[in-house]
Design an enzyme around this catalytic site. Sequence first.
Site, PDB file in Angstrom:
ATOM      1  N   ALA A  44     -90.482  43.971   7.811  1.00 57.17           N
ATOM      2  CA  ALA A  44     -91.491  44.285   8.828  1.00 57.17           C
ATOM      3  C   ALA A  44     -91.991  43.020   9.508  1.00 57.17           C
ATOM      4  O   ALA A  44     -92.471  42.098   8.837  1.00 57.17           O
ATOM      5  CB  ALA A  44     -92.655  45.021   8.170  1.00 57.17           C
ATOM      6  N   ALA A  45     -91.860  42.964  10.819  1.00 59.25           N
ATOM      7  CA  ALA A  45     -92.317  41.780  11.563  1.00 59.25           C
ATOM      8  C   ALA A  45     -92.251  42.069  13.053  1.00 59.25           C
ATOM      9  O   ALA A  45     -91.550  42.980  13.484  1.00 59.25           O
ATOM     10  CB  ALA A  45     -91.434  40.570  11.256  1.00 59.25           C
ATOM     11  N   SER A  76     -90.683  40.638  16.385  1.00 60.36           N
ATOM     12  CA  SER A  76     -89.451  39.827  16.432  1.00 60.36           C
ATOM     13  C   SER A  76     -88.907  39.555  17.839  1.00 60.36           C
ATOM     14  O   SER A  76     -87.721  39.253  17.970  1.00 60.36           O
ATOM     15  CB  SER A  76     -88.368  40.501  15.593  1.00 60.36           C
ATOM     16  N   ASN A  90     -99.361  39.181  12.497  1.00 64.36           N
ATOM     17  CA  ASN A  90     -98.411  40.109  11.874  1.00 64.36           C
ATOM     18  C   ASN A  90     -97.494  39.410  10.886  1.00 64.36           C
ATOM     19  O   ASN A  90     -97.356  39.845   9.743  1.00 64.36           O
ATOM     20  CB  ASN A  90     -97.525  40.749  12.958  1.00 64.36           C
ATOM     21  N   TYR A 123     -92.050  32.822  17.641  1.00 62.54           N
ATOM     22  CA  TYR A 123     -91.410  33.689  16.645  1.00 62.54           C
ATOM     23  C   TYR A 123     -90.785  32.849  15.523  1.00 62.54           C
ATOM     24  O   TYR A 123     -91.034  33.087  14.328  1.00 62.54           O
ATOM     25  CB  TYR A 123     -90.358  34.559  17.336  1.00 62.54           C
ATOM     26  N   LYS A 151     -91.804  32.473  11.317  1.00 54.98           N
ATOM     27  CA  LYS A 151     -90.865  32.706  10.215  1.00 54.98           C
ATOM     28  C   LYS A 151     -90.740  31.455   9.335  1.00 54.98           C
ATOM     29  O   LYS A 151     -90.608  31.546   8.111  1.00 54.98           O
ATOM     30  CB  LYS A 151     -89.496  33.102  10.777  1.00 54.98           C
ATOM     31  N   PHE A 198     -78.379  35.107  11.876  1.00 50.37           N
ATOM     32  CA  PHE A 198     -78.006  34.642  13.209  1.00 50.37           C
ATOM     33  C   PHE A 198     -78.091  35.880  14.122  1.00 50.37           C
ATOM     34  O   PHE A 198     -79.125  36.549  14.087  1.00 50.37           O
ATOM     35  CB  PHE A 198     -76.686  33.869  13.151  1.00 50.37           C
ATOM     36  N   HIS A 250     -81.731  42.310  23.726  1.00 52.88           N
ATOM     37  CA  HIS A 250     -80.508  41.704  23.192  1.00 52.88           C
ATOM     38  C   HIS A 250     -79.278  41.992  24.049  1.00 52.88           C
ATOM     39  O   HIS A 250     -79.193  43.033  24.705  1.00 52.88           O
ATOM     40  CB  HIS A 250     -80.282  42.175  21.754  1.00 52.88           C
ATOM     41  N   ASP A 276     -83.551  29.439  25.153  1.00 55.45           N
ATOM     42  CA  ASP A 276     -82.204  29.741  24.669  1.00 55.45           C
ATOM     43  C   ASP A 276     -81.423  28.446  24.421  1.00 55.45           C
ATOM     44  O   ASP A 276     -81.048  27.754  25.371  1.00 55.45           O
ATOM     45  CB  ASP A 276     -81.416  30.551  25.725  1.00 55.45           C
TER      46      ASP A 276
HETATM   47  N1  UFG Z   1     -78.403  37.441  27.230  1.00 62.63           N
HETATM   48  C1  UFG Z   1     -78.060  37.716  28.535  1.00 62.63           C
HETATM   49  N2  UFG Z   1     -78.515  38.891  29.071  1.00 62.63           N
HETATM   50  C2  UFG Z   1     -79.286  39.778  28.382  1.00 62.63           C
HETATM   51  C3  UFG Z   1     -79.616  39.471  27.051  1.00 62.63           C
HETATM   52  C4  UFG Z   1     -79.172  38.285  26.501  1.00 62.63           C
HETATM   53  O1  UFG Z   1     -77.367  36.947  29.194  1.00 62.63           O
HETATM   54  O2  UFG Z   1     -79.672  40.813  28.946  1.00 62.63           O
HETATM   55  C5  UFG Z   1     -77.899  36.189  26.616  1.00 62.63           C
HETATM   56  C6  UFG Z   1     -79.010  35.291  26.113  1.00 62.63           C
HETATM   57  O3  UFG Z   1     -79.455  34.445  27.143  1.00 62.63           O
HETATM   58  C7  UFG Z   1     -78.313  34.554  24.973  1.00 62.63           C
HETATM   59  C8  UFG Z   1     -77.300  35.577  24.445  1.00 62.63           C
HETATM   60  O4  UFG Z   1     -77.134  36.527  25.497  1.00 62.63           O
HETATM   61  O5  UFG Z   1     -77.600  33.480  25.508  1.00 62.63           O
HETATM   62  C9  UFG Z   1     -77.772  36.288  23.199  1.00 62.63           C
HETATM   63  O6  UFG Z   1     -79.076  36.784  23.455  1.00 62.63           O
HETATM   64  P1  UFG Z   1     -79.808  37.842  22.501  1.00 62.63           P
HETATM   65  O7  UFG Z   1     -81.131  38.140  23.133  1.00 62.63           O
HETATM   66  O8  UFG Z   1     -78.888  38.970  22.211  1.00 62.63           O
HETATM   67  O9  UFG Z   1     -79.984  37.050  21.150  1.00 62.63           O
HETATM   68  P2  UFG Z   1     -80.718  35.644  20.916  1.00 62.63           P
HETATM   69  O10 UFG Z   1     -79.632  34.676  20.581  1.00 62.63           O
HETATM   70  O11 UFG Z   1     -81.637  35.260  21.973  1.00 62.63           O
HETATM   71  O12 UFG Z   1     -81.641  36.054  19.722  1.00 62.63           O
HETATM   72  C10 UFG Z   1     -81.232  36.023  18.403  1.00 62.63           C
HETATM   73  C11 UFG Z   1     -82.092  36.992  17.605  1.00 62.63           C
HETATM   74  C12 UFG Z   1     -83.525  36.528  17.628  1.00 62.63           C
HETATM   75  C13 UFG Z   1     -83.605  35.104  17.156  1.00 62.63           C
HETATM   76  C14 UFG Z   1     -82.680  34.223  17.975  1.00 62.63           C
HETATM   77  C15 UFG Z   1     -82.636  32.825  17.447  1.00 62.63           C
HETATM   78  O13 UFG Z   1     -81.991  38.281  18.145  1.00 62.63           O
HETATM   79  O14 UFG Z   1     -84.294  37.341  16.774  1.00 62.63           O
HETATM   80  O15 UFG Z   1     -81.350  34.735  17.922  1.00 62.63           O
HETATM   81  O16 UFG Z   1     -82.380  31.942  18.495  1.00 62.63           O
HETATM   82  F1  UFG Z   1     -84.839  34.644  17.301  1.00 62.63           F
END
Ligand code: UFG
Length: 327
Positions: free
Chosen positions: A73-74, A76, A91, A140, A144, A168, A188, A284
Amino acid sequence: MKLLVTGGAGYVGSHSVRALLDEGHDVVVLDNLSTGHKWALQDCELISVDLRDETNLLRSIKNRGFDGVLHFAAKSLVGESKNQPALYYQNNVGGTTNLVRAMQAADIQRLVFSSTAAIFGNPVSDLIDEKHPKTPINVYGQTKLVVEHLLQAVAESSDFSATCLRYFNAAGANNAANLGEWHEPETHLIPNALRAAAGTGNALTLFGDDYPTTDGTCVRDYIHVDDLASAHVAAIEKMSAGGNFNVYNLGNGNGYSVKEVIAACEKAVGAEIPFTIGPRREGDPATLVASAQKARDELDWNPQFGAIDKIAQSAWNWECYRRDSLA
Ligand code: UFG
């Protein structure tokens, strides 16, 4: 074992509940259903308590004979954490502090904690192992990391044991159990690409194609949610009380660019997924890839779904089911 799963109605939580049930464990879910789903409960008993409510939390877990807790639970969402930092600290840090205090009062000494690659910040090596510097670049990730410090301190001063699993990029779905990812809003990449294809979401935007990577788009290590689930089963089964503290990175060790992920999604869908290139998304890192050797060695963890095609296919099957049966 008799196990309490906080956040068991959420994405990684519900898949882990499935895996625990399949291994014969007795599972009770604690969830305030703020982002979790009733359909994901899988007939488990639900304790509807908010972790911020310490009194009710203790009342509901004491004298229940729990052998351990898996704590999912968090809050995120990276973007949301930037805009609402106090909510995230309340939270994630406050909620976990209450949980640990309640567990100690109820004499429950084993905790598996959902941590994240976001604790590392911008990587300084190609593969990120457990010793990599921890300099989170979003709230976030900060929350953690603070919880990891909290758990280490508690483990060092008592019989309480904790294992932190740093995910990851969780992705994919359990099609046999009709479980999958459903966040609102969805941020995501894979669900956004598949929602665009299924007509259940907005058009896809690719956030930045000028990163220092092979095709200019961000590289991530996508790990199937059922592989994360099996790591949780291994972690709780191998854990003993006595003040042990462990951390494990969970990924496949393979990086895929955003364009490669979109191509895998197109293969699963059987059609092109149109996208536009937008600006970079704040926070990112260009590349995030795990070394998960420690989990493989010490937890005997053996992820089954390394290939991005398999991950995308299971996510697409789920998205079609979600659209046709739940949405
Ligand atoms: N992306 C897009 N378009 C979108 C969504 C994402 O281009 O609509 C890109 C993002 O910029 C990133 C890659 O796709 O380069 C992955 O993005 P996500 O949002 O799917 O995942 P993240 O890597 O940002 O996030 C994940 C976890 C988070 C965690 C993070 C750590 O979901 O909980 O890794 O960096 F915090």
